[in-house]
Design a protein around this motif. Structure first.
Motif: not given
Lengths: 156, 133
Positions: B31-34, B41-44, B46, B59, B62-64, B109
């Motif tokens: 996961n990354i936070a930024f 914000e944080a997103v999963p 790969d 992606p 679809g993840v905002g 991706l």
């Protein structure tokens, strides 16, 4: 979607780690994995006073939490919660949280297997926490929204 | 004073990236936070370790909100849920756009390299006494 929505409740019930993302006062992003328990409409995580997460939420209480789930049916999803966090140091809330963590992380069959297979490290563990010595407390998160995202894995 | 502290033995859970090489080669989750215009914000993502560089893929939609090339991020790769299984690494760094995906990265991706400024590794199962702790 709120915390009471059935898919969210079900996902959290079998999720083990909360990854809590915070922003430092200088705008640096941080993300930390922590054990968590749910109580009514809030989530609770134990940590030490003075940790980077605690310092960050003192200035910027908005947090984002990511949860995975290892159940086959849910392992391709990530639950993302947004909310506000506060650090609490009262003994009552700390002990309530520790007691709620016991069946999940300390005395479940899998947890006991983990502890017993490392029984030789009990003194090492006690010394580690003894040396850190900082006072423990609880991060209390009040979620405000929830959504599901896809989990991509190279190995899947 | 610092030399005295460095000589003192303390218990530690810290390690080096090579200590968790198997985890980095086959990360179950990353996961990354930024910083998204002043909001966390944080997103999963790969994750691939390729040619000793850290790559993250996400992606295209679809993840905002998504981070962009040049953004400072915190990458987290972690594993385990019980005490002595807990281990992982975080990397603080900057994203740079990858022209092509890493060799085993999904072409569906968008891929970035993480240019690391600092990395921290932990492994509770490998706790030990070390100088400076």
């Amino acid at each position: 979607m709120n915390l009471d929505a059935s898919p969210v409740r079900e996902f959290l019930a079998s999720s083990m780690i909360a990854r809590i993302a915070t922003l430092s006062p200088k705008g640096q992003p941080n993300i930390t994995p922590l054990w968590f328990v749910r109580d009514q409409e809030r989530l609770y995580m134990t940590t030490r006073d003075g940790s980077p997460v605690v310092r960050n939420i003192a200035e910027q209480p908005e947090v984002v939490l990511l949860f995975d789930n290892e159940r086959d049916a849910m392992r391709h999803q990530v639950l993302r919660l947004r909310g506000r966090a506060v650090f609490r140091m009262s003994r009552g809330i700390l002990w309530r949280t520790v007691l709620r963590q016991l069946p999940k992380y300390r005395v479940s069959p899998a947890a006991l297997r983990n502890l017993l297979s490392h029984a030789g490290k009990a003194i090492t563990m006690a010394r580690y926490y003894g040396e850190r010595g900082a006072q423990g407390g609880v991060i209390e998160v009040t979620p405000e929204s929830a959504e599901f995202l896809p989990r991509y894995r190279t190995d899947s | 004073m610092e030399a005295e502290h460095a000589d003192k033995k303390r218990m530690t859970r810290a390690g080096q990236p090579e200590d968790v090489r198997d985890l980095l080669d086959n990360a179950p989750r990353a996961n990354i936070a930024f910083n998204n215009s002043g909001a966390i914000e944080a997103v999963p993502v790969d994750f691939c370790l390729h040619e000793e560089q850290y790559w993250v893929g996400m992606p295209r939609d679809g993840v905002g909100a998504r981070p962009e090339a040049g953004d400072r991020v915190r990458l987290l790769i972690d594993d385990g849920c019980y005490h002595f299984d807990l281990r992982g690494m975080w990397v603080r760094g900057k994203l740079s756009q990858a022209e092509i995906p890493p060799w085993d990265g999904s072409p569906n991706l968008t891929w970035f390299r993480v240019e690391p400024a600092k990395a921290v590794v932990w492994d509770y199962g490998a706790m030990r006494e070390a100088r400076g702790g």
